[in-house]
Write a protein that holds these residues in place. Structure first.
Motif, mmCIF file in Angstrom:
data_model
loop_
_atom_site.group_PDB
_atom_site.id
_atom_site.type_symbol
_atom_site.label_atom_id
_atom_site.label_comp_id
_atom_site.label_asym_id
_atom_site.label_seq_id
_atom_site.Cartn_x
_atom_site.Cartn_y
_atom_site.Cartn_z
ATOM 1 N N TRP A 15 8.285 -4.603 22.403
ATOM 2 C CA TRP A 15 9.745 -3.718 21.956
ATOM 3 C C TRP A 15 10.860 -4.165 22.812
ATOM 4 O O TRP A 15 11.675 -3.556 23.143
ATOM 5 C CB TRP A 15 9.534 -2.367 21.715
ATOM 6 N N PRO A 17 14.064 -5.241 24.938
ATOM 7 C CA PRO A 17 15.165 -6.116 24.570
ATOM 8 C C PRO A 17 15.665 -7.355 25.357
ATOM 9 O O PRO A 17 16.645 -7.940 25.319
ATOM 10 C CB PRO A 17 16.183 -4.974 24.540
ATOM 11 N N ARG A 70 18.477 -5.115 19.912
ATOM 12 C CA ARG A 70 17.541 -3.990 20.896
ATOM 13 C C ARG A 70 18.207 -3.795 22.087
ATOM 14 O O ARG A 70 18.135 -2.643 22.601
ATOM 15 C CB ARG A 70 16.211 -4.637 20.887
ATOM 16 N N ASP A 142 10.501 2.951 17.280
ATOM 17 C CA ASP A 142 10.683 2.630 18.716
ATOM 18 C C ASP A 142 9.231 2.337 19.318
ATOM 19 O O ASP A 142 8.852 2.017 20.235
ATOM 20 C CB ASP A 142 11.182 3.769 19.533
#
Length: 322
Positions: A15, A17, A70, A142
């Motif tokens: 996850w 960014p 993100r 998330d």
């Protein structure tokens, strides 16, 4: 004991960014995004960084849009204006399923979720808004998984117009009018009684045209005073704003006399700033609503105008800008 040296990077990338989505570069950090997030988190420049990131998102030459979204989410995570970042997943999913509008225009997308207009990279509980389309919203939890929330547009929209549309399915009229005014950086004054649900799909030419179309379909009229838009329900029997002022032609027309003519024609008392007593203008006017005539004259001569009413007695007030 097995080594974690190969496991940890996979958890981070799931996850993060800071890594590009472009083929062959999954593990290559995006240094531009790292620097921007550093500025936001360390130097507190969140609004400036968000503006930069959203500008990057509008650049059609960029392909790693999800990575930028993100990054916006990382900066946005600490800005929980309405407290809905704290929502549990079930409550957030209910809000996302209840989305009442999606809009796309000039490279920016919006969704009306829970009575608030959201953009890509905004949070609803643990969900990051990753895509806004006419028929669905895509949200990323998330923890890394995605959820698609299907929408039912109240009308047809050709794929060619997916980047310039407004789709309303039960949106509150006040929310829609205020949203359009915000796009033109105008203040809006909307009666609290205007709570009609707005439905339909519109192809957007510009914000003013959309405002006129939504107002007309929902029997609302608006008047502009400088940087303010005042909205009122249409009432053809009592409200003269939509009635035309029959053609006025001539050179050196006295402005004070013209104001008096407008007031008398529509049964209003005139309250006029004395500075307009000797002002003259040239006018060539076809049939046009009198409030539009006043708007044009106001821009030309630097005055404000408004209506007041007390027990059915209406006054037209015209005052020079100070």
């Amino acid at each position: 004991m097995p080594s974690l040296r190969f496991f940890l990077p996979l958890v981070f990338v799931a996850w993060s960014p800071l890594h590009s989505e472009e083929p062959g570069s999954l593990y290559q950090p995006n240094l531009d995004l790292e620097r921007l997030i550093y500025r936001a988190e360390v130097f507190g420049q969140k609004q400036a960084v968000l503006s930069t990131l959203r500008g990057m998102l509008q650049d059609e030459r960029r392909t790693a849009h999800r990575t930028i979204i993100r990054a916006i989410g990382v900066v946005n995570a600490g800005q929980d204006i309405d407290g809905d970042r704290k929502l549990e997943a079930n409550a957030a999913e209910t809000m996302l399923r209840g989305t009442t509008a999606t809009v796309a225009f000039r490279g920016v997308k919006y969704a009306l979720v829970g009575g608030r207009w959201r953009r890509l990279g905004d949070w609803v509980g643990p969900y990051l808004i990753a895509a806004i389309e006419p028929e669905h919203i895509l949200a990323e939890h998330d923890s890394g998984y995605e959820r698609r929330f299907n929408l039912v547009p109240k009308g047809r929209l050709e794929p060619a117009n997916f980047q310039r549309y407004a789709s309303f399915h039960g949106a509150d009229l006040g929310d829609v009018l205020a949203f359009i005014c915000d796009r033109e950086r105008l203040n809006s004054y909307i009666p609290s009684g205007i709570n009609t649900p707005v439905n339909g799909v519109y192809v957007i030419t510009d914000w003013w045209t959309l405002l006129d179309e939504v107002s007309q379909h929902n029997q609302i009229q608006w008047t502009r005073h400088l940087d303010n838009l005042v909205f009122q329900p249409k009432d053809q029997q009592h409200e003269p704003s939509s009635q035309p002022l029959i053609g006025i032609y001539g050179k050196n027309k006295n402005l004070g006399a013209l104001f008096q003519t407008i007031a008398e024609n529509f049964g209003m008392e005139l309250v006029l700033d004395e500075e307009f007593a000797d002002v003259e203008v040239d006018i060539h006017n076809e049939e046009q609503p009198w409030n539009e005539v006043l708007d044009c004259l106001a821009l030309m001569n630097g005055f404000q105008w408004w209506l007041t009413e007390n027990r059915g007695h209406r006054r037209l007030v015209i005052q020079k800008e100070r």
